[in-house]
Design an enzyme around this catalytic site. Structure first.
Site, PDB file in Angstrom:
ATOM      1  N   ASP A  45       0.812  -1.220   0.000  1.00  0.00           N
ATOM      2  CA  ASP A  45       0.000   0.000   0.000  1.00  0.00           C
ATOM      3  C   ASP A  45       0.849   1.275   0.000  1.00  0.00           C
ATOM      4  O   ASP A  45       0.644   2.167   0.848  1.00  0.00           O
ATOM      5  CB  ASP A  45      -0.907   0.031   1.243  1.00  0.00           C
ATOM      6  CG  ASP A  45      -1.711  -1.253   1.412  1.00  0.00           C
ATOM      7  OD1 ASP A  45      -2.130  -1.824   0.402  1.00  0.00           O
ATOM      8  OD2 ASP A  45      -1.926  -1.660   2.574  1.00  0.00           O
ATOM      9  N   GLU A 220     -11.360   0.009  -3.459  1.00  0.00           N
ATOM     10  CA  GLU A 220     -10.747   0.557  -2.244  1.00  0.00           C
ATOM     11  C   GLU A 220      -9.583   1.439  -2.653  1.00  0.00           C
ATOM     12  O   GLU A 220      -9.472   1.836  -3.814  1.00  0.00           O
ATOM     13  CB  GLU A 220     -10.323  -0.577  -1.299  1.00  0.00           C
ATOM     14  CG  GLU A 220      -9.497  -1.670  -1.926  1.00  0.00           C
ATOM     15  CD  GLU A 220      -9.188  -2.823  -0.963  1.00  0.00           C
ATOM     16  OE1 GLU A 220      -9.664  -2.805   0.169  1.00  0.00           O
ATOM     17  OE2 GLU A 220      -8.445  -3.729  -1.366  1.00  0.00           O
TER      18      GLU A 220
HETATM   19  O1  FUB Z   1      -3.205  -3.684   3.260  1.00  0.00           O
HETATM   20  C1  FUB Z   1      -4.503  -3.995   3.701  1.00  0.00           C
HETATM   21  C2  FUB Z   1      -5.482  -3.661   2.637  1.00  0.00           C
HETATM   22  O2  FUB Z   1      -5.211  -4.408   1.465  1.00  0.00           O
HETATM   23  C3  FUB Z   1      -5.432  -2.238   2.171  1.00  0.00           C
HETATM   24  O3  FUB Z   1      -5.969  -1.346   3.080  1.00  0.00           O
HETATM   25  C4  FUB Z   1      -6.114  -2.371   0.874  1.00  0.00           C
HETATM   26  O4  FUB Z   1      -6.002  -1.264   0.047  1.00  0.00           O
HETATM   27  C5  FUB Z   1      -5.443  -3.606   0.328  1.00  0.00           C
HETATM   28  O5  FUB Z   1      -4.221  -3.330  -0.274  1.00  0.00           O
END
Ligand code: FUB
Length: 457
Positions: A45, A220
């Site tokens: 991320d 997301e």
């Molecule tokens: O790293 C945990 C979660 O996985 C993140 O918050 C999302 O964007 C995905 O990458």
């Protein structure tokens, strides 16, 4: 010398924070270039930011759950590190900047410090991160977002006592428009946004569910940037099986947005997540993202990568094909990891882990057919280089030819690899080697060899 004591006075920070700062200083260490960029731990991320003519990466920090520590077979994240570089090749790990049990509002031992962001405003650096709260009365159950503040991009960061009121979700992202208005974005199934107050830690207006994004498949990881008056909202989206990176554009920071294209296709190896940030540094744009390079069979232990990115004349983003070579120029006097290649011959050349039980040891190149080759771009040969050193082994005995790409007649060196054990073998260079080149290593004649790295002296 790192001005820790001066910073401590300016912040009027506590003795505990000073101890953290000293630990931070002592834990600083160099990490390497190429993909993955971060090689001393799992990371994911990545939000990349340019502060003071350096690129800073604020990633999540994946760890493997253990009994009593996180949920097995799921994301497990306890803290954050920050990394920086002024040349995109040599990266410094500045150490841990925020940890779950030092944040007053985070549920202890929840191991849910997911994707963060950091932004500069009025002399302070604001680090935004999601986690699960102790007190579900504030923003309800599930993830919310908090802020930690620092005078320096590498910390120490002081967490706020409580989360940002009104935010329910993960993956915070902050954007400051040309008029000085700051916006906070996050995701919870959809993408949400709201204006921030000048203090950067409170919402200034109602939360808006942003339109018009795909309604099927998880969305997301919002990351918004502005270029030539266009607002680009980038985000991971599961269109088919796993996340690919998409973007939508708008004339306004809170939309409505129109789907504009795919930045990176879903990974062929089934890594379920991807997560992006885009940054311009010295006139070149870069995409930071992640993949599970060090953990091919468990996709919740990921690694940060970066590749160059460019725009078409109409402002659309050219799709990025992930590379192992990544970004930055490699000095010829550093270890050149050929296995992070730019191109490879279709037969007789491959890469594999040096030790499949210790994946952080990295990879090796295997050449086993006459003429098999591997190419590594952007090697800077400066000074009077006279020798090349190859760490390699060969059970058959074999000869490696080194040359600049596209110049069949010029060979820097032909190196006989005679040892069946890993060994550094040296040869004098046969010609003058200078400038920025794309380096080709080719198996000359029969036999086969494995190469760990090459270095010029
Ligand atoms: O790293 C945990 C979660 O996985 C993140 O918050 C999302 O964007 C995905 O990458």
């Amino acid at each position: 010398m790192y001005p820790l004591y001066r910073r401590q006075k300016q912040c009027r920070i506590t003795a505990g924070t000073l101890i953290l700062a000293i630990a931070l200083f002592l834990s600083q260490q160099a990490v390497f270039a190429q993909n993955p960029i971060i090689r001393d731990q799992f990371s994911a991320d990545p939000t990349a930011r340019v502060f003071n003519d350096r690129v800073y990466i604020y990633p999540s920090h994946d760890i493997l759950a253990k009994p009593g520590q996180g949920r097995p077979n799921w994301f497990c994240m306890e803290d954050y590190h920050v990394f920086s570089s002024d040349n995109l090749t040599d990266w410094t790990d500045h150490g841990m900047i925020v940890t779950q049990n030092a944040v007053p509002w985070v549920k202890p031992d929840s191991y849910s410090m997911w994707a963060p962001d950091c932004i500069y405003r009025n002399g302070k650096y604001y680090f935004y991160f999601p986690s699960t709260p102790k007190d579900t009365m504030i923003n309800g159950r599930g993830f919310t977002v908090g802020v930690a503040v620092s005078d320096k991009p590498e910390g120490p960061f002081i967490p706020q006592a409580g989360p940002v009121i009104g935010v329910k979700g993960i993956d915070p992202n902050v954007f400051i428009d040309d008029d000085g208005q700051a916006y906070l974005y996050w995701s919870q199934g959809s993408i949400f946004g709201a204006k921030l107050k000048d203090n950067m830690v409170e919402l200034d207006a109602e939360v808006k569910k942003l339109s018009d994004f795909p309604t099927k498949g998880l969305i997301e990881g919002p990351f918004l940037f502005k270029r030539n008056g266009i607002y680009y909202m980038t985000y991971p989206h599961v269109e088919n099986k796993t996340e690919r990176l998409e973007y939508a554009t708008s004339e306004s920071p809170l939309g409505p947005f129109r789907f504009a294209g795919v930045i990176m296709d879903e990974s062929p190896n089934g890594c379920w997540t991807n997560h992006q940030s885009l940054v311009q540094f010295r006139n070149q744009w870069y995409l930071f993202y992640h993949h599970n390079d060090y953990s091919p069979s468990f996709d919740k232990a990921r690694s940060v990568r970066a590749d160059s990115l460019s725009f078409n004349d109409d402002g659309t983003i050219r799709k990025v094909i992930p590379t192992l070579r990544g970004i930055g120029v490699t000095k010829a006097t550093d270890k050149i990891q050929l296995d992070r290649y730019s191109a490879i011959s279709p037969v007789g050349a491959s890469i594999s882990y040096l030790d499949s039980t210790q994946k952080f040891n990295g990879w090796k190149t295997v050449l086993d057919r006459p003429g098999a080759w591997i190419q590594y771009n952007s090697v800077q040969l400066d000074g009077k280089l006279k020798t090349v050193v190859v760490r390699a082994r060969s059970s058959t005995g074999a000869v490696l030819r080194l040359k600049p790409a596209g110049k069949t007649e010029v060979a820097f060196a032909e190196i006989k690899i005679t040892s069946g054990e890993w060994k550094e073998q040296r040869t004098k260079l046969s010609g003058t080697a200078a400038g920025l080149i794309n380096l080709v290593a080719e198996l000359s004649g029969n036999g086969g060899m494995e190469i760990d790295w090459i270095r010029f002296e």
